[in-house]
Every structure is written in C-alpha cells, then in structure tokens.
Design an enzyme around this catalytic site. Sequence first.
Site, PDB file in Angstrom:
ATOM      1  N   SER A 190       0.853  -1.183   0.000  1.00  6.52           N
ATOM      2  CA  SER A 190       0.000   0.000   0.000  1.00  6.52           C
ATOM      3  C   SER A 190       0.885   1.228   0.000  1.00  6.52           C
ATOM      4  O   SER A 190       2.076   1.160   0.335  1.00  6.52           O
ATOM      5  CB  SER A 190      -0.888   0.009   1.252  1.00  6.52           C
ATOM      6  OG  SER A 190      -1.530   1.254   1.441  1.00  6.52           O
ATOM      7  N   TYR A 223      -2.487  -0.840  10.290  1.00  6.51           N
ATOM      8  CA  TYR A 223      -2.516  -1.180   8.861  1.00  6.51           C
ATOM      9  C   TYR A 223      -1.166  -0.877   8.213  1.00  6.51           C
ATOM     10  O   TYR A 223      -0.613  -1.704   7.477  1.00  6.51           O
ATOM     11  CB  TYR A 223      -3.632  -0.367   8.188  1.00  6.51           C
ATOM     12  CG  TYR A 223      -3.750  -0.557   6.698  1.00  6.51           C
ATOM     13  CD1 TYR A 223      -4.370  -1.677   6.162  1.00  6.51           C
ATOM     14  CD2 TYR A 223      -3.272   0.406   5.818  1.00  6.51           C
ATOM     15  CE1 TYR A 223      -4.507  -1.840   4.793  1.00  6.51           C
ATOM     16  CE2 TYR A 223      -3.399   0.252   4.442  1.00  6.51           C
ATOM     17  CZ  TYR A 223      -4.013  -0.872   3.937  1.00  6.51           C
ATOM     18  OH  TYR A 223      -4.135  -1.032   2.579  1.00  6.51           O
ATOM     19  N   LYS A 236       1.589  -3.377   6.320  1.00  6.43           N
ATOM     20  CA  LYS A 236       1.974  -3.173   4.932  1.00  6.43           C
ATOM     21  C   LYS A 236       3.479  -2.925   4.799  1.00  6.43           C
ATOM     22  O   LYS A 236       4.088  -3.301   3.784  1.00  6.43           O
ATOM     23  CB  LYS A 236       1.175  -2.014   4.340  1.00  6.43           C
ATOM     24  CG  LYS A 236      -0.316  -2.311   4.196  1.00  6.43           C
ATOM     25  CD  LYS A 236      -0.574  -3.530   3.306  1.00  6.43           C
ATOM     26  CE  LYS A 236      -2.042  -3.740   3.016  1.00  6.43           C
ATOM     27  NZ  LYS A 236      -2.288  -4.867   2.093  1.00  6.43           N
TER      28      LYS A 236
END
Length: 273
Positions: free
Chosen positions: A143, A158, A162
């Site tokens: 990402s 998150y 990633k």
Amino acid sequence: MNLEEGQVALVTGAGSGIGAAIATALAGRGLHVVLVDVEPSALDTVVAELNQRGSSAEGSVVDVRDPAALQMLADDVYGRFGHIDVLVNNAGVVTSRQPVWQQTYADLQWTTEVNFYGIANGIRAVVPYMVAQGRGHVVMTSSLAGLTAIPGGGNGVYSAGKHAVVGLAETLRVELDTAAPDVGVTLLFPGPVPTRIKDAERNRPAEFVEQRAEAKPAPNFGLVMETVSPDVVAQQVVNAIESDHMYVCTAPDVAAMGLQRIDKLASALRSQR
C-alpha cells in the site's frame, strides 16, 4: 515471464476490487485462474462472470489466515495442473481510523493476520512449487501506507502490516536470487483505488469484534491524490509480471510520497555516517 494460455494463477482477495480485476486480467490472457476469497457470494459472482466470457476460472472459499487451508488448496491446484505459475497475494483489510494508542488488540490481530500472515501463508504454500519448477511470479499487495505514513495518521496498525509486507518481499527476492532466479517478485503499492476495503468490517470474524470508541473523522490536511481504477491497477500488475518489475506504484503521486519519506531517511542516515 511471459503470460501464456495454459498457465495457472492463484489470486487471493479475488471476490472484489483489485483482486477481482487482476484475476480478470489474467484470465483474459488465457490463464486458468483460481480465485480465493472469504465471501462466497462475491466470489461466485466473479467466477461466473469470467466463465460466461469463455475464460477458465474456479473459486475457493479460503481464509488466508488459515495456513492449512491455503496449503491444502495449493496442493490440490498443483496436483491437478502440475504447475502454479502466478501467485497474487492480494487479500487485505483495514479498520476504522484511530490513533495507534486507541486501536484495539482485536484490530491488531485481525489486520496482522490477514495483511501479513495471509501473505506469508500464501508464500509458504505456493513458492516451494515455484522453486521446484524453476519459474513463476509472486505478486504482493502492500500500500501507499507501506511506503510512508499517511498524513493525518489513523492507520498505524494497517501501515505496520503493509511495511512488513515490503520486508517480506524484499527478503524473498534476495533468497530467490539464489534458489530460483527465474521466479519473479512484484510489490504493489496502491494509492486511492475505489474498492470495498473500507467496508472490510463486513468480513470481520466474530472473535475479533470489540466495543470501541466511535472513530473520529481524520483531520483534513488537504491531501488530494489521483484515484486509479482496479482495471488500471490490474494492467499495471500484468505489465510488471511480464517485464519482471519489482516495485509498482499505481500513480505518480504515490511514488512522490514514498520518495519524500526515503529522502528524509537518506538525509538522516547520511548525517550519521
């Protein structure tokens, strides 16, 4: 590697969004595509659409958090076809935006198990077959949050997962350089892409549901980024596989934000030499 009719691809998170678009693009090149997702209805819809177009596709309801289930699937696919040529580790989830110190342990568990363990499980299940056959390509979806912190924050757990995907992919590349140089690795860094990932709570397992304070809207820092469609991202991935490119940003501004962070890090490191 050249994508050719008769090859086999396994794509996770393929019931919608980027995963469905990549599966569709690969099927359009003549590959037999095994689509993997935890949503049976969404998965069935995509598989039916592909087969109605004359493509060769099948679906498998598997939770990427389950290493035994992924291994069983990989063993079955390899046993039937004798090869697995492309692995797309794409399944991912995101929770509501909260400061790191307010994110629940359930958030940490769920996002880490899907976004990081899920990719590691896919590698463990499929890459040994690619090493044995001496060819193949592995795609991993990271990402923009795997390149740099998102302005305004609220994505700490998150982002951490990633970033971990980046470390896993780069280490895999180093190892494959010795064990199987013709197995390619691509890291995908999507920026804004209209998918259902922000609605990932629909698939949140019951054991990871916790009471939480209501999420506050993220501060508006005036960040405006180019939105890229899943179909465009899928074509970028196809191109990367065929040209053996490791790093793919979905838009120039994703690359620019990553470079800002890298330049800041490089400057700090130079000052400490």
